[in-house]
Design an enzyme around this catalytic site. Structure first.
Site, PDB file in Angstrom:
ATOM      1  N   HIS A  79      44.307   4.810  64.329  1.00  0.00           N
ATOM      2  CA  HIS A  79      44.083   5.136  62.773  1.00  0.00           C
ATOM      3  C   HIS A  79      45.264   5.008  62.007  1.00  0.00           C
ATOM      4  O   HIS A  79      45.566   5.881  61.112  1.00  0.00           O
ATOM      5  CB  HIS A  79      43.893   6.653  62.628  1.00  0.00           C
ATOM      6  CG  HIS A  79      43.153   7.237  61.429  1.00  0.00           C
ATOM      7  ND1 HIS A  79      42.197   6.789  60.833  1.00  0.00           N
ATOM      8  CD2 HIS A  79      43.215   8.428  61.130  1.00  0.00           C
ATOM      9  CE1 HIS A  79      41.837   7.319  60.022  1.00  0.00           C
ATOM     10  NE2 HIS A  79      42.597   8.440  60.056  1.00  0.00           N
TER      11      HIS A  79
ATOM     12  N   HIS B 142      38.087  16.274  61.623  1.00  0.00           N
ATOM     13  CA  HIS B 142      39.304  16.120  61.766  1.00  0.00           C
ATOM     14  C   HIS B 142      39.967  17.417  62.798  1.00  0.00           C
ATOM     15  O   HIS B 142      39.628  18.545  62.556  1.00  0.00           O
ATOM     16  CB  HIS B 142      40.102  16.210  60.402  1.00  0.00           C
ATOM     17  CG  HIS B 142      39.865  15.261  59.313  1.00  0.00           C
ATOM     18  ND1 HIS B 142      38.835  15.216  58.747  1.00  0.00           N
ATOM     19  CD2 HIS B 142      40.365  14.290  59.223  1.00  0.00           C
ATOM     20  CE1 HIS B 142      38.596  14.128  57.999  1.00  0.00           C
ATOM     21  NE2 HIS B 142      39.858  13.453  58.047  1.00  0.00           N
TER      22      HIS B 142
ATOM     23  N   HIS C 140      49.020   7.213  58.738  1.00  0.00           N
ATOM     24  CA  HIS C 140      48.041   7.342  57.895  1.00  0.00           C
ATOM     25  C   HIS C 140      48.184   7.012  56.560  1.00  0.00           C
ATOM     26  O   HIS C 140      47.959   7.669  55.549  1.00  0.00           O
ATOM     27  CB  HIS C 140      47.620   8.982  57.951  1.00  0.00           C
ATOM     28  CG  HIS C 140      46.429   9.407  57.703  1.00  0.00           C
ATOM     29  ND1 HIS C 140      45.791   9.584  56.172  1.00  0.00           N
ATOM     30  CD2 HIS C 140      45.132   9.432  58.373  1.00  0.00           C
ATOM     31  CE1 HIS C 140      44.595  10.159  56.263  1.00  0.00           C
ATOM     32  NE2 HIS C 140      44.273   9.949  57.552  1.00  0.00           N
TER      33      HIS C 140
ATOM     34  N   ASP D 191      39.579  12.910  63.501  1.00  0.00           N
ATOM     35  CA  ASP D 191      40.804  12.024  62.882  1.00  0.00           C
ATOM     36  C   ASP D 191      41.945  12.570  62.762  1.00  0.00           C
ATOM     37  O   ASP D 191      42.208  14.087  62.836  1.00  0.00           O
ATOM     38  CB  ASP D 191      40.504  11.449  61.649  1.00  0.00           C
ATOM     39  CG  ASP D 191      39.359  10.344  61.591  1.00  0.00           C
ATOM     40  OD1 ASP D 191      38.756  10.239  62.683  1.00  0.00           O
ATOM     41  OD2 ASP D 191      39.280   9.512  60.518  1.00  0.00           O
TER      42      ASP D 191
HETATM   43 ZN   LIG Z   1      42.378  10.184  58.385  1.00  0.00          ZN
END
Ligand SMILES: [Zn+2]
Length: 263
Positions: free
Chosen positions: A137, A233, A141, A86
């Site tokens: 995504h 991540h 964010h 991510d």
């Molecule tokens: Zn995220």
């Protein structure tokens, strides 16, 4: 609201000056702090023109549901484990994780943040070219995106899709993942309208909190099963420990469960 904003500025300015203790030596810190970047002159101008750092009136947010809405995907859809990365792309870490995946002959899903994709289109193109799956995504964010007006959610997702497609016209954007997993039913409806499937996860080693690699490895190993979706991540901060953990985890998970594409 306006007079209150001015008052808040004036108060903030006073507090800021008092907080500096008269040292006057911290211009960098001042510039780095979003609350202190503007230099309003409340006495000479009662209605200062809003700058980019002026806090806008708080939008009304829908409350977050107590339970996650139904319909989230938390399984890979096959016995294999799905890896998801991510918050990228990131020029330091995305190439590292791509190299690791390439060496292991496996693919993952990259949950891309729109403004990162805008900054690093060549990385988006590389991710797509190397056969990985793409997940939207959100643009910036936004942890509260699901609580915003439906039109705003839709615009955010569409803007993010657009910038990904600009970088990689062949990208198939199949998934959407709400930052922080703070989903709402309204957001799921928008994602559905845009043909995006809501991707959650089943294994979260909390690598965003910078635990040592050994801890990330332990957390993933202890909670991964067949069909797990692992959240990690490749951006959003120092990901050295995630990169180190993945050097062990990718071959290990591949051997034990197989690494699968999301279905
Ligand atoms: Zn995220």
């Amino acid at each position: 609201m306006r007079p209150r904003t001015v008052l808040a500025f004036a108060l903030g300015l006073v507090l800021f000056v008092a907080g500096c203790g008269g040292s006057g030596k911290t211009p960098e810190k001042v510039a780095a702090s979003p609350s202190a970047t503007s230099t309003p002159k409340p006495t000479s101008s009662p209605t200062p023109r809003p700058t980019r750092t002026t806090p806008s009136p708080k939008p009304k947010l829908r409350p977050l549901p107590k339970k996650l809405p139904a319909g989230l995907h938390r399984r890979s859809g096959s016995p294999g484990v799905a890896l998801t990365f991510d918050d990228g792309p990131d020029p330091r870490y995305t190439p590292q994780i791509l190299a690791q995946l390439r060496a292991a002959h496996v693919t993952a899903t990259f949950c891309l943040v729109g403004r990162q994709a805008k900054h690093y289109p060549e990385l988006v193109a590389q991710i797509v070219r190397e056969g990985h799956q793409i997940c939207n995504h959100s643009w910036r964010h936004d942890l509260d995106l699901g609580r915003r007006p439906v039109a705003e959610i839709r615009a955010d997702l569409e803007r993010t899709n657009r910038v990904i497609r600009e970088a990689a016209p062949k990208a198939q954007i199949t998934w959407f993942r709400q930052p922080g997993g703070r989903w709402t039913a309204e957001e799921l409806a928008v994602a559905d309208q845009l043909g995006l499937r809501p991707l959650h996860w089943s294994v979260d080693p909390q690598d965003w909190d910078h635990p040592p690699a050994q801890k990330i490895i332990k957390r993933v190993k202890s909670s991964t099963h067949h069909g797990s979706v692992v959240l990690m991540h490749d951006a959003g901060g120092d990901r050295t420990q995630t990169m180190a953990a993945c050097r062990h985890l990718i071959p290990d998970l591949k051997r034990r469960y197989g690494i699968a594409r999301l279905r």
